[in-house]
Design an enzyme around this catalytic site. Sequence first.
Site, PDB file in Angstrom:
ATOM      1  N   GLY A  45       0.843  -1.188   0.000  1.00 18.48           N
ATOM      2  CA  GLY A  45       0.000   0.000   0.000  1.00 18.48           C
ATOM      3  C   GLY A  45       0.875   1.233   0.000  1.00 18.48           C
ATOM      4  N   GLN A  50       3.153   9.952   0.886  1.00 20.33           N
ATOM      5  CA  GLN A  50       4.404   9.224   1.075  1.00 20.33           C
ATOM      6  C   GLN A  50       5.385   9.467  -0.081  1.00 20.33           C
ATOM      7  OE1 GLN A  50       2.366   5.322   2.229  1.00 20.33           O
ATOM      8  NE2 GLN A  50       4.336   5.226   3.307  1.00 20.33           N
ATOM      9  N   CYS A  93       6.101  -0.122   7.419  1.00 23.25           N
ATOM     10  CA  CYS A  93       5.718   1.065   6.664  1.00 23.25           C
ATOM     11  C   CYS A  93       6.886   1.487   5.784  1.00 23.25           C
ATOM     12  CB  CYS A  93       5.336   2.197   7.627  1.00 23.25           C
ATOM     13  SG  CYS A  93       4.844   3.718   6.796  1.00 23.25           S
ATOM     14  N   LEU A  94       6.592   1.798   4.534  1.00 19.80           N
ATOM     15  CA  LEU A  94       7.634   2.212   3.600  1.00 19.80           C
ATOM     16  C   LEU A  94       8.306   3.516   4.027  1.00 19.80           C
ATOM     17  CD1 LEU A  94       5.909   1.302   0.209  1.00 19.80           C
ATOM     18  CD2 LEU A  94       7.616  -0.012   1.485  1.00 19.80           C
ATOM     19  N   HIS A 135      -4.159   1.542   7.431  1.00 21.29           N
ATOM     20  CA  HIS A 135      -2.799   2.093   7.508  1.00 21.29           C
ATOM     21  C   HIS A 135      -2.651   3.251   6.517  1.00 21.29           C
ATOM     22  CE1 HIS A 135       1.662   1.610   8.078  1.00 21.29           C
ATOM     23  NE2 HIS A 135       1.643   2.239   6.914  1.00 21.29           N
ATOM     24  N   GLU A 136      -3.107   3.038   5.276  1.00 19.89           N
ATOM     25  CA  GLU A 136      -2.989   4.087   4.246  1.00 19.89           C
ATOM     26  C   GLU A 136      -3.944   5.243   4.531  1.00 19.89           C
ATOM     27  OE1 GLU A 136      -0.371   3.878   2.575  1.00 19.89           O
ATOM     28  OE2 GLU A 136      -0.049   1.772   3.023  1.00 19.89           O
ATOM     29  N   HIS A 139      -2.354   7.546   6.855  1.00 16.97           N
ATOM     30  CA  HIS A 139      -1.406   8.435   6.157  1.00 16.97           C
ATOM     31  C   HIS A 139      -2.123   9.644   5.568  1.00 16.97           C
ATOM     32  CE1 HIS A 139       2.533   6.647   6.380  1.00 16.97           C
ATOM     33  NE2 HIS A 139       2.093   5.468   5.973  1.00 16.97           N
TER      34      HIS A 139
END
Length: 169
Positions: A45, A50, A93-94, A135-136, A139
Amino acid sequence: MVREIIRFPHPVLKMPTQKVDVIDKDVQSIVEDMFETMYHAEGVGLAANQIGISLSVMVIDTSKKEGSPPLKAVMINPELLEAEGEVKYKEGCLSFPGLSVEVSRYSKVKVKALDINGEEKLYLLEGFPAIVFQHEMDHLMGITFIDRVNGIKRRLALDKYAKLQKEKV
């Protein structure tokens, strides 16, 4: 095009994103770049902020996660309509490379979002796809998964992340 993924503590990760008014070629190009960037980073995701773009856009692809219901979606201006249950999951997480933290999430969610063509879609998600969506979505609201952890667990996670970043330099 693969874009640079913004890393914590960059301020763009703490700012809520803006709604998309028109899904034009620019937005479609951003979505293509987001998928490319997410796949390049081996993520499931990615939210637009991000990659430094403050728009309410996320991409998700859980099809490579073993045992997960496959979901590949573009969600523009997503809204959480309903949520139920609770599940704890160790998330990565990226924007926090190398860090994983156990987070509590809803186990089932009902979501409304526009797709890449501007059509409204409803999603009933549970399990891993529901976790990735939340999660996204966080963000897009300027919340990181570390904000979902309190007390000593948060301090330990931040210390570990700081150490990971020093090792990479």
